[in-house]
Structures are given as structure tokens and as C-alpha cells.
Design a protein around this motif. Structure first.
Motif, mmCIF file in Angstrom:
data_model
loop_
_atom_site.group_PDB
_atom_site.id
_atom_site.type_symbol
_atom_site.label_atom_id
_atom_site.label_comp_id
_atom_site.label_asym_id
_atom_site.label_seq_id
_atom_site.Cartn_x
_atom_site.Cartn_y
_atom_site.Cartn_z
ATOM 1 N N TYR A 102 3.103 -16.385 -71.402
ATOM 2 C CA TYR A 102 1.757 -16.776 -71.807
ATOM 3 C C TYR A 102 1.854 -17.433 -73.179
ATOM 4 O O TYR A 102 2.429 -16.866 -74.101
ATOM 5 N N LYS A 103 1.304 -18.618 -73.326
ATOM 6 C CA LYS A 103 1.384 -19.319 -74.611
ATOM 7 C C LYS A 103 0.504 -18.671 -75.673
ATOM 8 O O LYS A 103 0.865 -18.608 -76.834
ATOM 9 N N THR A 104 -0.662 -18.203 -75.269
ATOM 10 C CA THR A 104 -1.611 -17.668 -76.243
ATOM 11 C C THR A 104 -1.353 -16.208 -76.590
ATOM 12 O O THR A 104 -1.824 -15.729 -77.612
ATOM 13 N N GLU A 105 -0.601 -15.503 -75.753
ATOM 14 C CA GLU A 105 -0.288 -14.099 -76.007
ATOM 15 C C GLU A 105 1.224 -13.930 -76.001
ATOM 16 O O GLU A 105 1.869 -14.024 -74.955
ATOM 17 N N VAL A 106 1.782 -13.651 -77.156
ATOM 18 C CA VAL A 106 3.231 -13.625 -77.320
ATOM 19 C C VAL A 106 3.879 -12.515 -76.494
ATOM 20 O O VAL A 106 4.984 -12.685 -75.985
ATOM 21 N N ASP A 107 3.207 -11.388 -76.321
ATOM 22 C CA ASP A 107 3.814 -10.237 -75.658
ATOM 23 C C ASP A 107 3.342 -10.066 -74.212
ATOM 24 O O ASP A 107 3.281 -8.961 -73.706
ATOM 25 N N ARG A 108 3.040 -11.160 -73.514
ATOM 26 C CA ARG A 108 2.597 -11.058 -72.115
ATOM 27 C C ARG A 108 3.409 -11.994 -71.228
ATOM 28 O O ARG A 108 3.684 -13.134 -71.601
ATOM 29 N N TYR A 109 3.780 -11.486 -70.046
ATOM 30 C CA TYR A 109 4.596 -12.245 -69.102
ATOM 31 C C TYR A 109 4.106 -12.003 -67.683
ATOM 32 O O TYR A 109 3.607 -10.929 -67.367
ATOM 33 N N ASP A 110 4.309 -12.978 -66.826
ATOM 34 C CA ASP A 110 4.193 -12.811 -65.380
ATOM 35 C C ASP A 110 5.611 -12.816 -64.840
ATOM 36 O O ASP A 110 6.398 -13.716 -65.171
ATOM 37 N N ILE A 111 5.946 -11.822 -64.028
ATOM 38 C CA ILE A 111 7.295 -11.693 -63.483
ATOM 39 C C ILE A 111 7.217 -11.768 -61.961
ATOM 40 O O ILE A 111 6.498 -10.996 -61.334
ATOM 41 N N SER A 112 7.978 -12.689 -61.375
ATOM 42 C CA SER A 112 8.054 -12.821 -59.922
ATOM 43 C C SER A 112 9.379 -12.248 -59.443
ATOM 44 O O SER A 112 10.415 -12.436 -60.091
ATOM 45 N N LEU A 113 9.332 -11.542 -58.306
ATOM 46 C CA LEU A 113 10.552 -10.991 -57.730
ATOM 47 C C LEU A 113 10.382 -10.852 -56.225
ATOM 48 O O LEU A 113 9.274 -10.895 -55.704
ATOM 49 N N THR A 114 11.512 -10.726 -55.546
ATOM 50 C CA THR A 114 11.517 -10.500 -54.106
ATOM 51 C C THR A 114 12.240 -9.197 -53.844
ATOM 52 O O THR A 114 13.414 -9.048 -54.180
ATOM 53 N N LEU A 115 11.526 -8.260 -53.259
ATOM 54 C CA LEU A 115 12.058 -6.939 -52.968
ATOM 55 C C LEU A 115 12.489 -6.897 -51.508
ATOM 56 O O LEU A 115 11.726 -7.267 -50.616
ATOM 57 N N THR A 116 13.738 -6.483 -51.256
ATOM 58 C CA THR A 116 14.269 -6.363 -49.898
ATOM 59 C C THR A 116 14.381 -4.884 -49.554
ATOM 60 O O THR A 116 15.015 -4.121 -50.284
ATOM 61 N N GLU A 117 13.769 -4.484 -48.440
ATOM 62 C CA GLU A 117 13.731 -3.075 -48.052
ATOM 63 C C GLU A 117 15.117 -2.550 -47.700
ATOM 64 O O GLU A 117 15.920 -3.240 -47.077
ATOM 65 N N THR A 118 15.383 -1.311 -48.115
ATOM 66 C CA THR A 118 16.613 -0.610 -47.746
ATOM 67 C C THR A 118 16.224 0.625 -46.935
ATOM 68 O O THR A 118 15.080 1.073 -46.970
ATOM 69 N N THR A 119 17.187 1.193 -46.233
ATOM 70 C CA THR A 119 16.944 2.386 -45.430
ATOM 71 C C THR A 119 16.890 3.598 -46.348
ATOM 72 O O THR A 119 17.728 3.753 -47.232
ATOM 73 N N TRP A 120 15.909 4.452 -46.122
ATOM 74 C CA TRP A 120 15.763 5.657 -46.931
ATOM 75 C C TRP A 120 15.092 6.728 -46.081
ATOM 76 O O TRP A 120 14.479 6.448 -45.072
ATOM 77 N N VAL A 121 15.249 7.971 -46.511
ATOM 78 C CA VAL A 121 14.682 9.102 -45.784
ATOM 79 C C VAL A 121 13.566 9.698 -46.620
ATOM 80 O O VAL A 121 13.747 10.003 -47.799
ATOM 81 N N ASP A 122 12.401 9.867 -46.014
ATOM 82 C CA ASP A 122 11.252 10.458 -46.682
ATOM 83 C C ASP A 122 11.163 11.924 -46.284
ATOM 84 O O ASP A 122 10.815 12.241 -45.158
ATOM 85 N N GLY A 123 11.537 12.809 -47.179
ATOM 86 C CA GLY A 123 11.488 14.234 -46.877
ATOM 87 C C GLY A 123 12.867 14.852 -46.906
ATOM 88 O O GLY A 123 13.867 14.179 -47.152
ATOM 89 N N PRO A 124 12.939 16.142 -46.631
ATOM 90 C CA PRO A 124 14.237 16.826 -46.674
ATOM 91 C C PRO A 124 15.157 16.344 -45.558
ATOM 92 O O PRO A 124 14.717 16.000 -44.472
ATOM 93 N N VAL A 125 16.431 16.310 -45.871
ATOM 94 C CA VAL A 125 17.438 15.875 -44.906
ATOM 95 C C VAL A 125 18.227 17.094 -44.459
ATOM 96 O O VAL A 125 18.729 17.859 -45.277
ATOM 97 N N GLU A 126 18.330 17.279 -43.143
ATOM 98 C CA GLU A 126 19.115 18.384 -42.613
ATOM 99 C C GLU A 126 20.508 17.858 -42.291
ATOM 100 O O GLU A 126 20.666 16.960 -41.467
ATOM 101 N N LEU A 127 21.507 18.394 -42.962
ATOM 102 C CA LEU A 127 22.881 17.948 -42.768
ATOM 103 C C LEU A 127 23.564 18.805 -41.713
ATOM 104 O O LEU A 127 23.367 20.020 -41.649
#
Length: 137
Positions: A102-127
Motif C-alpha cells: 500500500y503506498k499510503t500505508e507503510v505497514d500494510r500489504y496484500d499477500i496472495s498465495l495458493t494453498l494445496t491440500e494435504t492428507t490429514w486425520v481429524d481426531g485421534p488415530v488408532e495405531l
């Protein structure tokens, strides 16, 4: 009755729970499967697909401070959880950031990114027990 209006995207580091939250723009989600069409004898064509799907989310976080930008820079290549006000949630990783100052605000930014999903487990894992291991229940 109270109504809660959420207007932010949250990016949480999976290993510690730290987060960056900001309004978002230009959100675009792509869902695809790995596959191709192969030609066999007598000209027959068949679809060949792999198990699983590829989910990517490209978006811009708006009006971030320098501290938030530095945090996102440290998280490049690490697993983060994406959450938004629509209830969408997934774990993924990003490998690059694009900056807009941002030109008028020195400490402000817009950040673009692309997030790629990975496999993950939601909750306890029984081994499963290791070979030779005694399981007491």
C-alpha cells in the motif's frame, strides 16, 4: 438472538496453533483428479485415474501488517489449516507468496498465495500393534 458475522480467513500453523487472520479477496478453488485417456488395441480408449483428488485454493489476504507477513514467510512449506467464514476447512501447504504494498500505508500489504491440500486425520488415530507387541485391554 445474537448473530455473528465472520468476515475473515484464518491460517493456523498445524504444529503450534499460531494464526494469521485477515479479510480475503479473489478466492478461487480448484478440485481435480489425476488421470488420462489411453488408447489400446483396435482403437479402444479408456480413462485411467488415480485414487484421490487435488484441491487447491488461491486467495489474497488483505491489509496485513509486517508482523503478519513475516509469520506467513516463516510458514512457507509447513502444514497450515485454512478456515473461512463459509465453514470451509482443510489442511495444506503453500510454497510462495506474492506481495502488494500500500503506498499510503507503510505497514500494510496484500499477500496472495495458493494453498494445496494435504492428507490429514481429524481426531485421534488408532495405531495397529507392532508384530510381537502385547496389547492389554
Amino acid at each position: 438472538m445474537a448473530t455473528l458475522h465472520l468476515k475473515a480467513v484464518w491460517i493456523n500453523l498445524m504444529s503450534s496453533g499460531e494464526y494469521v487472520a485477515a479479510p480475503s479477496a479473489d478466492r478461487k478453488r480448484d478440485l481435480s483428479a489425476e488421470g488420462e485417456v489411453r488408447t489400446y488395441g483396435a482403437g479402444r480408449r479408456r480413462a485411467i485415474t488415480s485414487i484421490g483428488r487435488r484441491n487447491t485454493m488461491a486467495f489474497t489476504l488483505r491489509r496485513l501488517t509486517s508482523a503478519q507477513v513475516q509469520r506467513l514467510e516463516q510458514w512457507i512449506g509447513l502444514e497450515v489449516m485454512y478456515r473461512d467464514y463459509r465453514g470451509q476447512r482443510f489442511v495444506g501447504v503453500y510454497f510462495e507468496l506474492s506481495y502488494r504494498e500500500y503506498k499510503t500505508e507503510v505497514d500494510r500489504y496484500d499477500i496472495s498465495l495458493t494453498l494445496t491440500e494435504t492428507t490429514w486425520v481429524d481426531g485421534p488415530v488408532e495405531l495397529a500393534p507392532l508384530p510381537g507387541e502385547i496389547v492389554v485391554t
